[in-house]
Write a protein that holds these residues in place. Structure first.
Motif, PDB file in Angstrom:
ATOM      1  N   PHE A   1      -7.932   0.063   3.784  1.00  0.00           N
ATOM      2  CA  PHE A   1      -7.583  -1.024   2.873  1.00  0.00           C
ATOM      3  C   PHE A   1      -6.972  -0.442   1.600  1.00  0.00           C
ATOM      4  O   PHE A   1      -7.576   0.411   0.934  1.00  0.00           O
ATOM      5  CB  PHE A   1      -8.823  -1.850   2.533  1.00  0.00           C
ATOM      6  CG  PHE A   1      -9.352  -2.633   3.711  1.00  0.00           C
ATOM      7  CD1 PHE A   1      -8.706  -3.777   4.142  1.00  0.00           C
ATOM      8  CD2 PHE A   1     -10.486  -2.211   4.388  1.00  0.00           C
ATOM      9  CE1 PHE A   1      -9.182  -4.497   5.225  1.00  0.00           C
ATOM     10  CE2 PHE A   1     -10.974  -2.920   5.467  1.00  0.00           C
ATOM     11  CZ  PHE A   1     -10.319  -4.066   5.894  1.00  0.00           C
ATOM     12  N   LEU A   2      -5.790  -0.928   1.273  1.00  0.00           N
ATOM     13  CA  LEU A   2      -5.080  -0.455   0.088  1.00  0.00           C
ATOM     14  C   LEU A   2      -5.485  -1.278  -1.128  1.00  0.00           C
ATOM     15  O   LEU A   2      -5.990  -2.397  -1.006  1.00  0.00           O
ATOM     16  CB  LEU A   2      -3.574  -0.534   0.329  1.00  0.00           C
ATOM     17  CG  LEU A   2      -3.077   0.175   1.597  1.00  0.00           C
ATOM     18  CD1 LEU A   2      -1.562   0.069   1.709  1.00  0.00           C
ATOM     19  CD2 LEU A   2      -3.518   1.634   1.629  1.00  0.00           C
ATOM     20  N   CYS A   3      -5.268  -0.708  -2.285  1.00  0.00           N
ATOM     21  CA  CYS A   3      -5.750  -1.331  -3.523  1.00  0.00           C
ATOM     22  C   CYS A   3      -5.060  -2.668  -3.792  1.00  0.00           C
ATOM     23  O   CYS A   3      -3.822  -2.742  -3.805  1.00  0.00           O
ATOM     24  CB  CYS A   3      -5.495  -0.401  -4.708  1.00  0.00           C
ATOM     25  SG  CYS A   3      -6.461   1.116  -4.653  1.00  0.00           S
ATOM     26  N   PRO A   4      -5.845  -3.720  -4.026  1.00  0.00           N
ATOM     27  CA  PRO A   4      -5.268  -4.985  -4.486  1.00  0.00           C
ATOM     28  C   PRO A   4      -5.264  -5.009  -6.018  1.00  0.00           C
ATOM     29  O   PRO A   4      -5.588  -4.013  -6.670  1.00  0.00           O
ATOM     30  CB  PRO A   4      -6.254  -6.015  -3.932  1.00  0.00           C
ATOM     31  CG  PRO A   4      -7.572  -5.304  -4.021  1.00  0.00           C
ATOM     32  CD  PRO A   4      -7.286  -3.828  -3.787  1.00  0.00           C
ATOM     33  N   GLN A   5      -4.938  -6.131  -6.563  1.00  0.00           N
ATOM     34  CA  GLN A   5      -5.042  -6.278  -8.014  1.00  0.00           C
ATOM     35  C   GLN A   5      -6.514  -6.372  -8.417  1.00  0.00           C
ATOM     36  O   GLN A   5      -7.344  -6.882  -7.673  1.00  0.00           O
ATOM     37  CB  GLN A   5      -4.307  -7.543  -8.472  1.00  0.00           C
ATOM     38  CG  GLN A   5      -2.804  -7.506  -8.261  1.00  0.00           C
ATOM     39  CD  GLN A   5      -2.135  -8.797  -8.712  1.00  0.00           C
ATOM     40  OE1 GLN A   5      -2.791  -9.723  -9.183  1.00  0.00           O
ATOM     41  NE2 GLN A   5      -0.815  -8.854  -8.569  1.00  0.00           N
ATOM     42  N   ASN A   6      -6.823  -5.843  -9.588  1.00  0.00           N
ATOM     43  CA  ASN A   6      -8.149  -5.991 -10.204  1.00  0.00           C
ATOM     44  C   ASN A   6      -9.278  -5.381  -9.373  1.00  0.00           C
ATOM     45  O   ASN A   6     -10.402  -5.890  -9.376  1.00  0.00           O
ATOM     46  CB  ASN A   6      -8.457  -7.475 -10.464  1.00  0.00           C
ATOM     47  CG  ASN A   6      -7.397  -8.148 -11.305  1.00  0.00           C
ATOM     48  OD1 ASN A   6      -6.900  -7.557 -12.273  1.00  0.00           O
ATOM     49  ND2 ASN A   6      -7.030  -9.370 -10.942  1.00  0.00           N
TER      50      ASN A   6
ATOM     51  N   GLN B   1       2.648   5.388  -3.508  1.00  0.00           N
ATOM     52  CA  GLN B   1       1.330   5.687  -2.943  1.00  0.00           C
ATOM     53  C   GLN B   1       1.254   5.261  -1.471  1.00  0.00           C
ATOM     54  O   GLN B   1       0.696   5.970  -0.632  1.00  0.00           O
ATOM     55  CB  GLN B   1       0.246   4.967  -3.749  1.00  0.00           C
ATOM     56  CG  GLN B   1       0.042   5.529  -5.146  1.00  0.00           C
ATOM     57  CD  GLN B   1      -0.881   4.661  -5.984  1.00  0.00           C
ATOM     58  OE1 GLN B   1      -1.079   3.475  -5.700  1.00  0.00           O
ATOM     59  NE2 GLN B   1      -1.440   5.248  -7.043  1.00  0.00           N
ATOM     60  N   ARG B   2       1.842   4.113  -1.193  1.00  0.00           N
ATOM     61  CA  ARG B   2       1.853   3.618   0.184  1.00  0.00           C
ATOM     62  C   ARG B   2       2.576   4.611   1.104  1.00  0.00           C
ATOM     63  O   ARG B   2       2.118   4.906   2.216  1.00  0.00           O
ATOM     64  CB  ARG B   2       2.527   2.250   0.228  1.00  0.00           C
ATOM     65  CG  ARG B   2       2.375   1.516   1.561  1.00  0.00           C
ATOM     66  CD  ARG B   2       3.242   0.256   1.559  1.00  0.00           C
ATOM     67  NE  ARG B   2       2.891  -0.620   0.450  1.00  0.00           N
ATOM     68  CZ  ARG B   2       1.947  -1.563   0.523  1.00  0.00           C
ATOM     69  NH1 ARG B   2       1.265  -1.732   1.641  1.00  0.00           N
ATOM     70  NH2 ARG B   2       1.700  -2.333  -0.522  1.00  0.00           N
ATOM     71  N   ALA B   3       3.689   5.137   0.622  1.00  0.00           N
ATOM     72  CA  ALA B   3       4.456   6.091   1.422  1.00  0.00           C
ATOM     73  C   ALA B   3       3.667   7.380   1.642  1.00  0.00           C
ATOM     74  O   ALA B   3       3.697   7.969   2.737  1.00  0.00           O
ATOM     75  CB  ALA B   3       5.790   6.390   0.737  1.00  0.00           C
TER      76      ALA B   3
ATOM     77  N   ALA C   1       2.472   8.845   5.191  1.00  0.00           N
ATOM     78  CA  ALA C   1       2.841  10.209   5.577  1.00  0.00           C
ATOM     79  C   ALA C   1       1.613  11.006   6.000  1.00  0.00           C
ATOM     80  O   ALA C   1       1.665  11.807   6.947  1.00  0.00           O
ATOM     81  CB  ALA C   1       3.552  10.902   4.415  1.00  0.00           C
ATOM     82  N   ALA C   2       0.488  10.775   5.312  1.00  0.00           N
ATOM     83  CA  ALA C   2      -0.751  11.470   5.678  1.00  0.00           C
ATOM     84  C   ALA C   2      -1.226  11.039   7.063  1.00  0.00           C
ATOM     85  O   ALA C   2      -1.724  11.852   7.849  1.00  0.00           O
ATOM     86  CB  ALA C   2      -1.831  11.185   4.636  1.00  0.00           C
TER      87      ALA C   2
ATOM     88  N   SER D   1      -9.381   9.071   2.626  1.00  0.00           N
ATOM     89  CA  SER D   1     -10.390   8.650   1.640  1.00  0.00           C
ATOM     90  C   SER D   1     -10.171   9.369   0.314  1.00  0.00           C
ATOM     91  O   SER D   1      -9.884  10.572   0.276  1.00  0.00           O
ATOM     92  CB  SER D   1     -11.798   8.952   2.157  1.00  0.00           C
ATOM     93  OG  SER D   1     -12.102   8.163   3.279  1.00  0.00           O
ATOM     94  N   GLY D   2     -10.316   8.615  -0.762  1.00  0.00           N
ATOM     95  CA  GLY D   2     -10.188   9.199  -2.094  1.00  0.00           C
ATOM     96  C   GLY D   2      -8.769   9.332  -2.591  1.00  0.00           C
ATOM     97  O   GLY D   2      -8.543   9.747  -3.739  1.00  0.00           O
ATOM     98  N   ARG D   3      -7.804   8.975  -1.773  1.00  0.00           N
ATOM     99  CA  ARG D   3      -6.407   9.047  -2.223  1.00  0.00           C
ATOM    100  C   ARG D   3      -6.108   7.893  -3.181  1.00  0.00           C
ATOM    101  O   ARG D   3      -6.625   6.788  -3.006  1.00  0.00           O
ATOM    102  CB  ARG D   3      -5.452   8.958  -1.027  1.00  0.00           C
ATOM    103  CG  ARG D   3      -5.330  10.247  -0.232  1.00  0.00           C
ATOM    104  CD  ARG D   3      -4.374  10.057   0.930  1.00  0.00           C
ATOM    105  NE  ARG D   3      -4.117  11.321   1.602  1.00  0.00           N
ATOM    106  CZ  ARG D   3      -3.153  12.172   1.278  1.00  0.00           C
ATOM    107  NH1 ARG D   3      -2.323  11.876   0.277  1.00  0.00           N
ATOM    108  NH2 ARG D   3      -2.996  13.299   1.933  1.00  0.00           N
ATOM    109  N   PRO D   4      -5.275   8.116  -4.174  1.00  0.00           N
ATOM    110  CA  PRO D   4      -4.846   7.011  -5.037  1.00  0.00           C
ATOM    111  C   PRO D   4      -4.180   5.916  -4.203  1.00  0.00           C
ATOM    112  O   PRO D   4      -3.337   6.205  -3.347  1.00  0.00           O
ATOM    113  CB  PRO D   4      -3.843   7.677  -5.988  1.00  0.00           C
ATOM    114  CG  PRO D   4      -4.225   9.121  -5.994  1.00  0.00           C
ATOM    115  CD  PRO D   4      -4.710   9.413  -4.609  1.00  0.00           C
TER     116      PRO D   4
END
Length: 304
Positions: free
Chosen positions: A61-66, A81-83, A87-88, A153-156
């Motif tokens: 799950f990628l970061c949403p707002q807030n 960040q998505r890219a 890539a990872a 895990s832990g990636r921005p």
């Protein structure tokens, strides 16, 4: 002649202690029904694990707002960040563990949410911005979840990595505890069955003590004297086992296959074939109960 005599002795013994024989049959039936239920429940858990774990995905799950997660301190996930996350996931190091990667947008997640919770009044308050975009990862081996989790895990930009198998663990925990409960009840009932069979054989032996004494005097062997008593217990226990098999078969056929299968069809259920697989073990347990009871009783109560 000997076979005819043994059969007549068995018949007389069963008739003389009819109430005790019926009690043995009923207790054996109940106890082996619990044993069979526990075995079928374990088979059911195995079927569900095989089916669900193979379909389970890892969701990134990628970061949403807030979001309050530290990895989401910069706000909603950026394209950069998505890219990097993609890539990872496409890196050759984890390639052997990943079968497919599917990206779900916030719009797709919102549409799925609205479809799933369409009948809930609070669902109308949700918006697209409340949803997470995500990567859905199908693994070649579901057990290798941690390999993928360690990479992302832990990636921005990553709010959470979730293994869908964990959603099933609580259900399987409940089912396993139900199996233990059924096994515990079965153990108590099996002990009661052993005691009842022992009592039945003892009463039968005492009621025919004069006959066994005469048989000893004329040179009958110990096994010839004891065999009718042993077979009486074995027959009663086997009848109880067959009733247990029949009860389990009816339960699986009409409650599981017909009722549950028609109302909740997406779960792989045990079938009557599984009952027939368990049946020989139940009959074997019944015969073992009778054998144990005979060994405990006959050496004492058929002495002259």
């Amino acid at each position: 002649m000997r076979v005819q005599f043994i059969l007549s002795e068995i018949g007389q013994g069963l008739r003389r202690n009819l109430s005790m024989t019926v009690s043995v049959i009923l207790v054996t039936f109940v106890s082996l029904t619990f044993v069979g239920s526990a075995a079928l429940l374990q088979l059911q858990i195995g079927k569900m694990k095989d089916d669900w774990y193979d379909k389970a995905e890892v969701s990134v799950f990628l970061c949403p707002q807030n979001s309050s997660e530290p990895t989401c301190a910069g706000g909603e996930v950026t394209d950069e960040q998505r890219a990097e996350i993609r890539a990872a996931l496409d890196a050759p190091e984890i390639g052997p563990f990943v079968e497919t990667v599917y990206e779900e947008s916030k719009e797709e997640a919102f549409a799925s949410f609205q479809e799933q919770f369409a009948d809930q009044f609070w669902a109308s308050a949700a918006t697209v911005d409340d949803m997470n975009s995500s990567y859905r990862i199908k693994l070649t081996d579901p057990e290798k979840y941690q390999v993928v989790a360690d990479v992302v895990s832990g990636r921005p930009g990553v709010e959470e990595v979730q293994d869908q198998r964990r959603l099933f663990d609580k259900l399987f925990l409940v089912l396993n505890r139900a199996t233990l409960l059924a096994g515990g009840l079965a153990a108590v009932m099996l002990l009661a069955a052993v005691l009842l069979i022992t009592t039945t054989i003892r009463l039968s032996a005492l009621s025919r003590r004069r006959e066994t004494g005469i048989m000893k005097l004329v040179g009958a062997s110990t096994i010839f004297i004891q065999l009718p008593f042993m077979l009486e217990g074995a027959i009663a226990a086997t009848v109880g086992a067959l009733l247990a098999v029949g009860g389990l078969w009816l339960g699986v056929e009409y409650l599981v296959s017909d009722w549950l299968g028609s109302s909740v069809g997406w779960i792989p259920y045990v079938s009557t074939a599984d009952v027939l697989t368990v049946a020989p073990a139940l009959v074997a347990v019944a015969i073992l109960l009778a054998a144990i009871s005979s060994l405990v009783t006959l050496s004492r109560y058929t002495k002259v």
